[in-house]
Motif scaffolding. Structure first.
Motif, PDB file in Angstrom:
ATOM      1  N   LEU A 137       0.880  -1.325  -0.052  1.00 48.33           N
ATOM      2  CA  LEU A 137      -0.084   0.102   0.110  1.00 48.33           C
ATOM      3  C   LEU A 137       0.750   1.350  -0.125  1.00 48.33           C
ATOM      4  N   THR A 138       0.487   2.298  -0.949  1.00 49.47           N
ATOM      5  CA  THR A 138       1.375   3.370  -0.917  1.00 49.47           C
ATOM      6  C   THR A 138       0.279   4.708  -1.353  1.00 49.47           C
ATOM      7  N   TRP A 139       0.777   5.775  -1.137  1.00 44.23           N
ATOM      8  CA  TRP A 139      -0.181   6.834  -1.718  1.00 44.23           C
ATOM      9  C   TRP A 139      -0.779   6.714  -3.140  1.00 44.23           C
ATOM     10  N   ILE A 140      -0.307   5.955  -4.077  1.00 45.10           N
ATOM     11  CA  ILE A 140      -0.421   5.495  -5.520  1.00 45.10           C
ATOM     12  C   ILE A 140      -1.434   4.240  -5.515  1.00 45.10           C
ATOM     13  N   THR A 141      -0.826   3.287  -4.860  1.00 43.38           N
ATOM     14  CA  THR A 141      -1.685   2.097  -4.966  1.00 43.38           C
ATOM     15  C   THR A 141      -2.968   1.888  -4.401  1.00 43.38           C
ATOM     16  N   GLY A 142      -2.876   2.922  -3.023  1.00 46.32           N
ATOM     17  CA  GLY A 142      -4.080   2.855  -2.502  1.00 46.32           C
ATOM     18  C   GLY A 142      -5.474   3.431  -3.138  1.00 46.32           C
ATOM     19  N   PRO A 143      -5.268   4.589  -3.708  1.00 46.63           N
ATOM     20  CA  PRO A 143      -6.364   5.006  -4.280  1.00 46.63           C
ATOM     21  C   PRO A 143      -6.665   4.232  -5.617  1.00 46.63           C
ATOM     22  N   LEU A 148     -10.106   0.817  -8.821  1.00 45.70           N
ATOM     23  CA  LEU A 148     -10.164  -0.552  -9.423  1.00 45.70           C
ATOM     24  C   LEU A 148     -11.496  -1.276  -8.824  1.00 45.70           C
ATOM     25  N   GLY A 149     -11.584  -1.100  -7.616  1.00 45.58           N
ATOM     26  CA  GLY A 149     -12.823  -1.708  -6.971  1.00 45.58           C
ATOM     27  C   GLY A 149     -14.169  -1.067  -7.600  1.00 45.58           C
ATOM     28  N   VAL A 150     -14.129   0.286  -7.712  1.00 45.62           N
ATOM     29  CA  VAL A 150     -15.215   0.994  -8.097  1.00 45.62           C
ATOM     30  C   VAL A 150     -15.333   0.463  -9.699  1.00 45.62           C
ATOM     31  N   ILE A 151     -14.347   0.450 -10.592  1.00 45.19           N
ATOM     32  CA  ILE A 151     -14.706  -0.258 -11.715  1.00 45.19           C
ATOM     33  C   ILE A 151     -15.101  -1.565 -11.790  1.00 45.19           C
ATOM     34  N   THR A 152     -14.483  -2.309 -10.827  1.00 42.35           N
ATOM     35  CA  THR A 152     -15.280  -3.877 -10.846  1.00 42.35           C
ATOM     36  C   THR A 152     -16.744  -3.654 -10.489  1.00 42.35           C
ATOM     37  N   GLY A 153     -16.966  -2.963  -9.702  1.00 41.92           N
ATOM     38  CA  GLY A 153     -18.482  -3.071  -9.186  1.00 41.92           C
ATOM     39  C   GLY A 153     -19.356  -2.357 -10.205  1.00 41.92           C
ATOM     40  N   ILE A 154     -18.737  -1.670 -10.923  1.00 49.40           N
ATOM     41  CA  ILE A 154     -19.669  -1.037 -11.921  1.00 49.40           C
ATOM     42  C   ILE A 154     -19.957  -1.871 -13.135  1.00 49.40           C
ATOM     43  N   GLY A 164     -13.722 -11.268  -9.961  1.00 53.03           N
ATOM     44  CA  GLY A 164     -12.117 -11.858 -10.096  1.00 53.03           C
ATOM     45  C   GLY A 164     -11.712 -11.921 -11.704  1.00 53.03           C
ATOM     46  N   ILE A 165     -12.479 -11.710 -12.615  1.00 50.55           N
ATOM     47  CA  ILE A 165     -12.026 -11.790 -13.857  1.00 50.55           C
ATOM     48  C   ILE A 165     -11.444 -10.533 -14.326  1.00 50.55           C
ATOM     49  N   ILE A 166     -11.739  -9.430 -13.438  1.00 51.81           N
ATOM     50  CA  ILE A 166     -11.292  -8.002 -13.539  1.00 51.81           C
ATOM     51  C   ILE A 166     -10.173  -7.966 -12.645  1.00 51.81           C
ATOM     52  N   VAL A 167     -10.231  -8.217 -11.334  1.00 52.03           N
ATOM     53  CA  VAL A 167      -9.257  -7.783 -10.312  1.00 52.03           C
ATOM     54  C   VAL A 167      -7.992  -8.519 -10.769  1.00 52.03           C
ATOM     55  N   VAL A 168      -8.282  -9.776 -10.866  1.00 49.20           N
ATOM     56  CA  VAL A 168      -6.959 -10.627 -11.087  1.00 49.20           C
ATOM     57  C   VAL A 168      -5.914 -10.368 -11.859  1.00 49.20           C
ATOM     58  N   PRO A 169      -6.241 -10.103 -13.151  1.00 50.88           N
ATOM     59  CA  PRO A 169      -5.609  -9.667 -14.261  1.00 50.88           C
ATOM     60  C   PRO A 169      -5.212  -8.156 -14.034  1.00 50.88           C
ATOM     61  N   ALA A 170      -6.094  -7.405 -13.141  1.00 47.49           N
ATOM     62  CA  ALA A 170      -5.606  -5.818 -13.048  1.00 47.49           C
ATOM     63  C   ALA A 170      -4.385  -6.028 -11.755  1.00 47.49           C
ATOM     64  N   LEU A 171      -4.571  -6.724 -11.207  1.00 50.40           N
ATOM     65  CA  LEU A 171      -3.483  -6.984  -9.856  1.00 50.40           C
ATOM     66  C   LEU A 171      -2.176  -7.442 -10.427  1.00 50.40           C
TER      67      LEU A 171
END
Length: 264
Positions: A137-143, A148-154, A164-171
């Protein structure tokens, strides 16, 4: 027979158990919720309508993801705080997605998502994750995780796809995370998201709790196996297997887009 609530029979329970066994294996192996397996099989094999299948799948994901998280966490392959940040964004994003749902073209959205998956699939052959890479976690990765969470939820709200099919490849591709940590973190993120969605579905009577219980319990028996296999597989081989899974998802989405265009 009511297509939304199939008759309870030996076949009904056998199908639910079979679906759960397969979904659990995929969930543990790839860090996804298993909904991409559960929903189409409930529709095809038991005659569930699409929304009812999605609601039932979401409920089944709760125990499935929980077992997966435990299996990954035993070896320290879960980033707890990043997963919480992702979940907060995903819960909020899902509300935005459901609000946008009637306003946007589903066909255009599906083709856009297919294009996104194609880019991810190609990228997986060029980016080999390190098993030692942490998600710090940094000032960049946190936001970034929150976004990423918001995009995943949308996207979940708009397309009914699991996180998972969004978060896993994004991470993997954007945050340089270990493939195992990406999967474990993805599964943890899904639990509060799935619980939140299931509560809403219960209020709308949009879930078959018996089917969800059968699928979820069966999935729990194979999720740990999938997670254990993921740890044994070479990272590049894991990427190849995940890309094959994404091809399956992209094909599903493309078929829906074509059908949607023909029905207009």
């Amino acid at each position: 027979m009511d297509t939304a609530r199939p008759k309870r029979s030996a076949r009904f329970y056998a199908v639910c158990i079979g679906v759960g066994l397969l979904a659990g294996l995929m969930s543990g192996l790839f860090g996804v919720g298993g909904g991409t397996v559960i929903v189409p099989l409930l529709v095809l094999a038991l005659g569930f309508d699409q929304r009812f299948a999605a609601g039932t799948s979401l409920a089944a994901i709760v125990p499935t993801a929980s077992v997966g998280v435990i299996t990954y966490a035993v070896d320290g392959h879960v980033a707890w705080i990043p997963a919480l940040i992702l979940a907060v964004g995903a819960v909020g994003g899902a509300q935005i997605g459901t609000w946008l749902l009637p306003k946007l073209s589903q066909t255009a959205l599906r083709w856009s998502f297919v294009a996104f998956l194609v880019i991810v699939i190609v990228s997986l052959y060029f980016v080999i994750p390190s098993r030692d890479a942490e998600l710090e976690l940094t000032w960049i990765t946190g936001p970034g995780l929150l976004v990423l969470g918001v995009i995943t939820g949308i996207l979940a709200g708009l397309l009914g796809v699991g996180g998972g099919i969004i978060v896993v490849p994004a991470l993997l591709l954007l945050f340089g995370t270990s493939d195992l940590i990406a999967r474990g973190t993805s599964l943890l993120m899904m639990i509060p998201t799935a619980i939140s969605g299931t509560v809403g579905n219960l209020r709308r009577s949009n879930v078959d709790l018996v089917a969800a219980a059968c699928v979820g319990i069966a999935a729990c028996t194979t999720t740990a196996l999938g997670a254990s296999l993921a740890k044994l597989v070479d990272p590049f081989v894991g990427n190849v297997l995940f890309s094959v899974f994404l091809v399956f998802i992209a094909t599903q989405m493309a078929v829906k887009a074509v059908r949607g265009r023909h029905q207009r």
